[in-house]
Design a protein around this motif. Structure first.
Motif, PDB file in Angstrom:
ATOM      1  N   HIS A   4       1.060  -1.124  -0.095  1.00 42.95           N
ATOM      2  CA  HIS A   4       0.079  -0.045   0.047  1.00 42.95           C
ATOM      3  C   HIS A   4       0.723   1.214  -0.056  1.00 42.95           C
ATOM      4  O   HIS A   4       1.761   1.278   0.928  1.00 42.95           O
ATOM      5  CB  HIS A   4      -1.010   0.038   1.105  1.00 42.95           C
ATOM      6  CG  HIS A   4      -1.937  -1.204   1.334  1.00 42.95           C
ATOM      7  ND1 HIS A   4      -3.294  -0.676   0.797  1.00 42.95           N
ATOM      8  CD2 HIS A   4      -1.667  -2.669   1.515  1.00 42.95           C
ATOM      9  CE1 HIS A   4      -3.929  -2.007   1.111  1.00 42.95           C
ATOM     10  NE2 HIS A   4      -2.930  -2.979   1.271  1.00 42.95           N
ATOM     11  N   HIS A   6       0.115   5.132  -0.008  1.00 45.74           N
ATOM     12  CA  HIS A   6      -0.889   6.284  -0.044  1.00 45.74           C
ATOM     13  C   HIS A   6       0.026   7.454   0.287  1.00 45.74           C
ATOM     14  O   HIS A   6       0.394   7.804   1.400  1.00 45.74           O
ATOM     15  CB  HIS A   6      -1.884   6.127   1.001  1.00 45.74           C
ATOM     16  CG  HIS A   6      -2.877   4.886   0.807  1.00 45.74           C
ATOM     17  ND1 HIS A   6      -3.703   5.007  -0.577  1.00 45.74           N
ATOM     18  CD2 HIS A   6      -3.161   3.813   1.343  1.00 45.74           C
ATOM     19  CE1 HIS A   6      -4.328   3.722  -0.472  1.00 45.74           C
ATOM     20  NE2 HIS A   6      -4.038   2.961   0.624  1.00 45.74           N
ATOM     21  N   GLN A   8       0.714  11.736   0.196  1.00 48.09           N
ATOM     22  CA  GLN A   8      -0.101  12.960   0.105  1.00 48.09           C
ATOM     23  C   GLN A   8       0.663  13.925  -0.530  1.00 48.09           C
ATOM     24  O   GLN A   8       1.546  14.293  -0.175  1.00 48.09           O
ATOM     25  CB  GLN A   8      -0.262  13.384   1.483  1.00 48.09           C
ATOM     26  CG  GLN A   8      -0.967  12.409   2.545  1.00 48.09           C
ATOM     27  CD  GLN A   8      -2.658  12.269   2.040  1.00 48.09           C
ATOM     28  OE1 GLN A   8      -3.206  13.203   1.601  1.00 48.09           O
ATOM     29  NE2 GLN A   8      -2.945  10.692   2.208  1.00 48.09           N
ATOM     30  N   ARG A 272     -11.197  -2.273 -13.141  1.00 45.60           N
ATOM     31  CA  ARG A 272     -10.801  -2.438 -11.698  1.00 45.60           C
ATOM     32  C   ARG A 272      -9.172  -2.577 -11.507  1.00 45.60           C
ATOM     33  O   ARG A 272      -8.690  -2.342 -10.520  1.00 45.60           O
ATOM     34  CB  ARG A 272     -11.249  -4.127 -11.661  1.00 45.60           C
ATOM     35  CG  ARG A 272     -12.879  -3.997 -11.146  1.00 45.60           C
ATOM     36  CD  ARG A 272     -13.149  -5.517 -10.427  1.00 45.60           C
ATOM     37  NE  ARG A 272     -12.803  -6.389 -11.489  1.00 45.60           N
ATOM     38  CZ  ARG A 272     -13.882  -6.984 -12.427  1.00 45.60           C
ATOM     39  NH1 ARG A 272     -15.099  -6.400 -12.228  1.00 45.60           N
ATOM     40  NH2 ARG A 272     -14.001  -7.930 -13.266  1.00 45.60           N
ATOM     41  N   ALA A 275      -8.128   0.906 -10.921  1.00 45.81           N
ATOM     42  CA  ALA A 275      -8.420   1.559  -9.782  1.00 45.81           C
ATOM     43  C   ALA A 275      -7.561   0.981  -8.603  1.00 45.81           C
ATOM     44  O   ALA A 275      -7.094   1.611  -7.892  1.00 45.81           O
ATOM     45  CB  ALA A 275      -9.856   1.093  -9.364  1.00 45.81           C
ATOM     46  N   LEU A 276      -7.038  -0.399  -8.835  1.00 47.04           N
ATOM     47  CA  LEU A 276      -6.219  -0.929  -7.880  1.00 47.04           C
ATOM     48  C   LEU A 276      -4.961  -0.334  -8.059  1.00 47.04           C
ATOM     49  O   LEU A 276      -4.242   0.009  -7.173  1.00 47.04           O
ATOM     50  CB  LEU A 276      -6.095  -2.541  -8.567  1.00 47.04           C
ATOM     51  CG  LEU A 276      -4.617  -3.129  -8.053  1.00 47.04           C
ATOM     52  CD1 LEU A 276      -5.132  -3.615  -6.395  1.00 47.04           C
ATOM     53  CD2 LEU A 276      -4.474  -4.477  -8.899  1.00 47.04           C
ATOM     54  N   ALA A 278      -4.144   2.690  -9.012  1.00 42.52           N
ATOM     55  CA  ALA A 278      -4.314   4.194  -8.237  1.00 42.52           C
ATOM     56  C   ALA A 278      -4.547   4.379  -6.997  1.00 42.52           C
ATOM     57  O   ALA A 278      -3.631   4.842  -6.195  1.00 42.52           O
ATOM     58  CB  ALA A 278      -5.212   4.881  -9.161  1.00 42.52           C
ATOM     59  N   GLU A 279      -5.114   3.348  -6.331  1.00 46.89           N
ATOM     60  CA  GLU A 279      -5.328   3.162  -4.999  1.00 46.89           C
ATOM     61  C   GLU A 279      -4.393   2.559  -4.238  1.00 46.89           C
ATOM     62  O   GLU A 279      -3.966   3.098  -2.992  1.00 46.89           O
ATOM     63  CB  GLU A 279      -6.861   2.796  -4.828  1.00 46.89           C
ATOM     64  CG  GLU A 279      -7.944   3.625  -5.204  1.00 46.89           C
ATOM     65  CD  GLU A 279      -9.446   2.896  -5.430  1.00 46.89           C
ATOM     66  OE1 GLU A 279      -9.428   1.808  -4.615  1.00 46.89           O
ATOM     67  OE2 GLU A 279     -10.237   3.451  -6.041  1.00 46.89           O
ATOM     68  N   GLU A 280      -3.730   1.280  -4.668  1.00 49.35           N
ATOM     69  CA  GLU A 280      -2.966   0.679  -3.825  1.00 49.35           C
ATOM     70  C   GLU A 280      -1.439   0.821  -4.078  1.00 49.35           C
ATOM     71  O   GLU A 280      -0.722   0.774  -3.216  1.00 49.35           O
ATOM     72  CB  GLU A 280      -3.310  -0.848  -4.219  1.00 49.35           C
ATOM     73  CG  GLU A 280      -4.692  -1.445  -3.917  1.00 49.35           C
ATOM     74  CD  GLU A 280      -5.102  -1.310  -2.282  1.00 49.35           C
ATOM     75  OE1 GLU A 280      -4.310  -1.492  -1.522  1.00 49.35           O
ATOM     76  OE2 GLU A 280      -6.244  -1.010  -1.867  1.00 49.35           O
ATOM     77  N   ASP A 282      -0.431   3.989  -6.008  1.00 47.82           N
ATOM     78  CA  ASP A 282      -0.262   5.232  -6.253  1.00 47.82           C
ATOM     79  C   ASP A 282       0.311   5.289  -7.653  1.00 47.82           C
ATOM     80  O   ASP A 282       1.482   6.157  -7.748  1.00 47.82           O
ATOM     81  CB  ASP A 282       1.069   5.690  -5.093  1.00 47.82           C
ATOM     82  CG  ASP A 282       0.856   7.245  -5.242  1.00 47.82           C
ATOM     83  OD1 ASP A 282      -0.308   7.832  -5.519  1.00 47.82           O
ATOM     84  OD2 ASP A 282       1.861   8.267  -4.702  1.00 47.82           O
ATOM     85  N   PRO A 284      -1.443   6.917 -10.775  1.00 51.56           N
ATOM     86  CA  PRO A 284      -2.573   7.286 -11.290  1.00 51.56           C
ATOM     87  C   PRO A 284      -2.752   7.268 -12.758  1.00 51.56           C
ATOM     88  O   PRO A 284      -4.068   7.437 -13.253  1.00 51.56           O
ATOM     89  CB  PRO A 284      -2.526   8.650 -11.020  1.00 51.56           C
ATOM     90  CG  PRO A 284      -1.029   9.090 -10.790  1.00 51.56           C
ATOM     91  CD  PRO A 284      -0.423   7.869 -10.387  1.00 51.56           C
TER      92      PRO A 284
END
Length: 306
Positions: A4, A6, A8, A272, A275-276, A278-280, A282, A284
């Motif tokens: 993961h 994430h 900022q 899917r 999204a995986l 981008a979200e898991e 980073d 994009p």
């Protein structure tokens, strides 16, 4: 399981802080002139070394500022990825210049050991004292911006380090005044040059990695591919590439083999996967070429083309 990531990334007004950057550039240039004059009058190589370091900082701020302006341009037919990498090119120029400067200072310091000259310690102490004050003013100008920008944070840390370098020069001047230790001047010059080399060498690798289209340093590419393979309807992944479009924008492209009988779900599978990524992980920006399992590439490499 995929890793993961994430991160900022602050969204700041691109025009914000331009005036403060010009202020930081102006005080650094003024300080450089004062230090060069003081270094020549005092015969102090360490003071001139500190001046050249300040000049390189001012130059790096100018280059970073210009690159920042260029990077804001939108993508066009000539530069379809946009101009964001102008900042990366600017960083490579800055760090390469710093390394050459440090090597020159090492040469000058070693020569000074063999051919010592008289050094006026009191001029060193006065000018270096002014340098500490100016470095702290510059740090104050960039402190607020450093919270939102990785580039400005680097400039802020450089100025704090410059203040420490100036303190070292003050110590050298004081030892020359009190004990007549002329050798402290080239010794401090070697310390400043060593610090510049260490700092530039530590940073230039990441810049070269981006220009060489290396995968993001905090991304496990194999874990990302394994996670993609785990998505329902995906039979295989090959021809995968991960790279950094800019400092904080990762991208990926790959061929995705859709399981036999699942072609009707192809759009949903692609959504899917995106999204995986981008979200898991980073990432994009992803470009995915879908292949039916029956007509997929033969013996394709998982990573890269071959």
């Amino acid at each position: 399981m995929g890793q993961h990531h994430h991160h900022q990334h602050a969204h700041v007004d691109p025009e914000a802080g331009d005036r403060r950057m010009w202020g930081a550039i102006a005080v650094n240039l003024g300080l450089t002139v004062a230090q060069v004059v003081g270094g020549v009058l005092a015969g102090s190589l360490s003071l001139i070394a500190d001046a050249l370091h300040n000049l390189s900082d001012a130059a790096s701020l100018v280059i970073a500022f210009a690159a920042r302006r260029i990077a804001r341009r939108p993508a066009d037919a000539e530069m379809t990825f946009g101009y964001g990498r102008a900042e990366v090119v600017a960083a490579l120029v800055n760090y390469t210049t710093l390394i050459l400067l440090a090597i020159y200072l090492v040469y000058e310091a070693v020569m000074r050991f063999f051919d010592p000259s008289e050094v006026a310690g009191w001029i060193i102490v006065i000018v270096a004292g002014i340098a500490v004050a100016v470095d702290l003013v510059t740090a104050a100008l960039t402190y607020a911006m450093s919270k939102d920008s990785v580039n400005i944070r680097a400039a802020f840390l450089h100025n704090l380090a410059d203040a420490l370098g100036s303190v070292a020069v003050i110590v050298a001047g004081t030892l020359i005044l009190l004990l007549g230790w002329w050798w402290v001047d080239p010794a401090v010059t070697l310390m400043i040059a060593g610090y510049i080399l260490w700092m530039a060498w530590a940073e230039i690798g990441g810049v070269i990695r981006i220009l060489m289209q290396g995968s993001p340093p905090d991304l496990d590419a194999r874990a990302a591919i394994a996670a993609m393979r785990g998505v329902d309807g995906v039979e295989g992944i090959h021809h995968a590439h991960f790279w950094q479009m800019e400092e904080n924008r990762a991208a990926m492209e790959a061929h995705v083999v859709v399981a036999e009988g699942r072609w009707a779900d192809a759009d949903a599978i692609k959504a899917r996967l995106k999204a995986l990524l981008a979200e898991e992980f980073d990432v994009p920006h992803s470009t995915l070429e879908l292949e039916c399992a029956r007509h997929a590439c033969d013996d394709a490499q998982v990573i890269g083309h071959g």
